[in-house]
Design a protein around this motif. Structure first.
Motif, short mmCIF file in Angstrom:
data_model
loop_
_atom_site.label_atom_id
_atom_site.label_comp_id
_atom_site.label_asym_id
_atom_site.label_seq_id
_atom_site.Cartn_x
_atom_site.Cartn_y
_atom_site.Cartn_z
N GLU A 1 0.82 -1.21 0.00
CA GLU A 1 0.00 0.00 0.00
C GLU A 1 0.85 1.26 0.00
O GLU A 1 0.35 2.37 -0.16
N GLY A 2 2.16 1.11 0.18
CA GLY A 2 3.09 2.23 0.09
C GLY A 2 3.69 2.30 -1.31
O GLY A 2 3.21 1.66 -2.25
N LEU A 3 4.77 3.07 -1.46
CA LEU A 3 5.42 3.20 -2.76
C LEU A 3 6.91 3.39 -2.56
O LEU A 3 7.34 4.14 -1.70
N LEU A 4 7.70 2.71 -3.38
CA LEU A 4 9.14 2.91 -3.44
C LEU A 4 9.51 3.45 -4.81
O LEU A 4 9.05 2.92 -5.84
N LEU A 5 10.29 4.50 -4.84
CA LEU A 5 10.76 5.09 -6.09
C LEU A 5 12.28 5.15 -6.04
O LEU A 5 12.86 5.62 -5.05
N PHE A 6 12.91 4.66 -7.09
CA PHE A 6 14.37 4.69 -7.20
C PHE A 6 14.78 5.39 -8.49
O PHE A 6 14.11 5.25 -9.52
N PRO A 7 15.91 6.10 -8.46
CA PRO A 7 16.49 6.58 -9.72
C PRO A 7 17.14 5.41 -10.44
O PRO A 7 17.89 4.65 -9.82
N THR A 8 16.84 5.24 -11.71
CA THR A 8 17.53 4.20 -12.50
C THR A 8 18.09 4.86 -13.76
O THR A 8 17.89 4.39 -14.87
N PHE A 9 18.80 5.96 -13.53
CA PHE A 9 19.30 6.78 -14.62
C PHE A 9 20.49 6.11 -15.31
O PHE A 9 21.26 5.38 -14.68
N ASN A 10 20.64 6.40 -16.60
CA ASN A 10 21.86 6.01 -17.31
C ASN A 10 22.72 7.22 -17.63
O ASN A 10 23.83 7.08 -18.14
N HIS A 11 22.20 8.44 -17.35
CA HIS A 11 22.93 9.69 -17.54
C HIS A 11 23.48 9.85 -18.96
O HIS A 11 24.51 10.47 -19.17
N GLY A 12 22.77 9.26 -19.92
CA GLY A 12 23.16 9.42 -21.33
C GLY A 12 24.28 8.52 -21.79
O GLY A 12 24.72 8.62 -22.95
N ARG A 13 24.73 7.60 -20.96
CA ARG A 13 25.87 6.75 -21.34
C ARG A 13 25.61 5.90 -22.58
O ARG A 13 26.53 5.68 -23.38
N PRO A 14 24.40 5.37 -22.79
CA PRO A 14 24.19 4.58 -24.00
C PRO A 14 24.40 5.37 -25.28
O PRO A 14 24.61 4.77 -26.35
N PHE A 15 24.35 6.70 -25.20
CA PHE A 15 24.43 7.53 -26.39
C PHE A 15 25.81 8.14 -26.61
O PHE A 15 26.02 8.91 -27.54
N LEU A 16 26.75 7.79 -25.73
CA LEU A 16 28.13 8.20 -25.93
C LEU A 16 28.81 7.28 -26.95
O LEU A 16 28.31 6.20 -27.27
#
Length: 305
Positions: free
Chosen positions: A56-71
């Protein structure tokens, strides 16, 4: 001497001691290494958080790639089902679990579990990356909390929600576009923000944010094993950010007089956001004061005439 290792139950109890519990909505920044040794590793930390808030709660995490796939040398595409995050072991384990939803922003996707997880993530690619309707913006507006597990204000993503709601001119709003592979296999272009050409002296290091929160008595701290845990209301941090952006500090100017602007790269495109919503302060004016506005908008009756 280092302390003994910790268990999932130790983590859950430690977070309860800091006032967290069932039904809460949490944004989590984390460092597995900060605990010393955890029996069960990243999975045990995640289980502690799930047991803490419940479905009934919520967990939120950052799962960023910070643009690395596009380097250069990268895959050239973001795939929410395969692209790893550079936010650490715990988030990279979290987004792969059953029942976790991941948003479709090409550089800064969030992952969510629990009540309304789909709602928090489903429209992220259609709005401002860190705006008031982003997953983290919604969480702040709905009274969510931030938990730092061994991390500092330097990595507090919520400061960028404050900057975006302020429409700070150092950021680009939906001004870069990158390929995304949808779960269906279709490849589309999705937009994200543009980072600034150089660091913000007010928010980047997190030192002024921490000092502001400490001076106002707005955060709580404790230890779980070797890990320093910091807990606070997301909205409280936004208000500290806005105070800095409005007034500047120590000779650094406020947003209205700052010369820092967004970077320009090969993938830069014109913003597709309404011009009137890009004016300084536009997001703050739209939302008004205090958390709860998102829930009020959802429950408001539809226009009938």
């Amino acid at each position: 001497m280092p302390t003994a290792g910790v268990t999932s139950e130790d983590i859950r109890r430690g977070l309860e001691h800091l006032g967290l519990g069932r039904g809460m909505k949490l944004m989590v920044h984390s460092s597995l290494r900060s605990f010393g040794w955890v029996e069960g590793g990243a999975e045990a930390v995640i289980q502690a958080l799930m047991d803490l808030v419940g479905p009934e709660g919520l967990l939120l995490f950052p799962t960023f790639n910070h643009g690395r796939p596009f380097l250069e040398g990268g895959e050239g595409i973001f795939d929410p089902l395969t692209t790893p995050t550079s936010n650490g072991r715990i988030p990279d384990t979290f987004w792969r679990l059953p029942g976790v939803y991941r948003s479709l922003n090409p550089t800064h996707p969030f992952a969510a579990w629990g009540r309304d997880a789909a709602r928090y993530t489903q429209n992220h690619h259609l709005t401002l990356t860190m705006g008031e309707d982003s997953p983290l913006g919604l969480l702040a507006r709905e009274g969510g909390m931030q938990v730092h597990l061994g991390t500092t204000y330097a990595c507090a993503t919520a400061k960028h929600v404050g900057e975006t709601m302020n429409r700070s001119p150092c950021l680009g709003y939906r001004t870069e576009a990158y390929p995304v592979r949808l779960p269906s296999g279709e490849v589309v272009l999705h937009r994200t923000w543009s980072w600034r050409e150089r660091s913000c002296p007010l928010t980047e290091s997190g030192e002024l944010l921490e000092a502001g929160m400490e001076a106002r008595g707005l955060h709580r701290r404790g230890k779980i094993g070797e890990c320093t845990v910091t807990v606070f209301k997301l909205w409280d941090l936004l208000e500290v950010v806005w105070d800095l952006l409005d007034h500047g500090h120590g000779g650094f100017p406020p947003c209205a007089r700052c010369s820092i602007r967004p970077r320009v790269v090969a993938t830069t495109v014109p913003s597709d956001w309404p011009p009137e919503q890009l004016q300084l302060g536009a997001g703050r004016k739209r939302i008004g004061k205090g958390p709860g506005t998102a829930e009020r908008e959802r429950s408001a009756p539809a226009a009938t005439g």
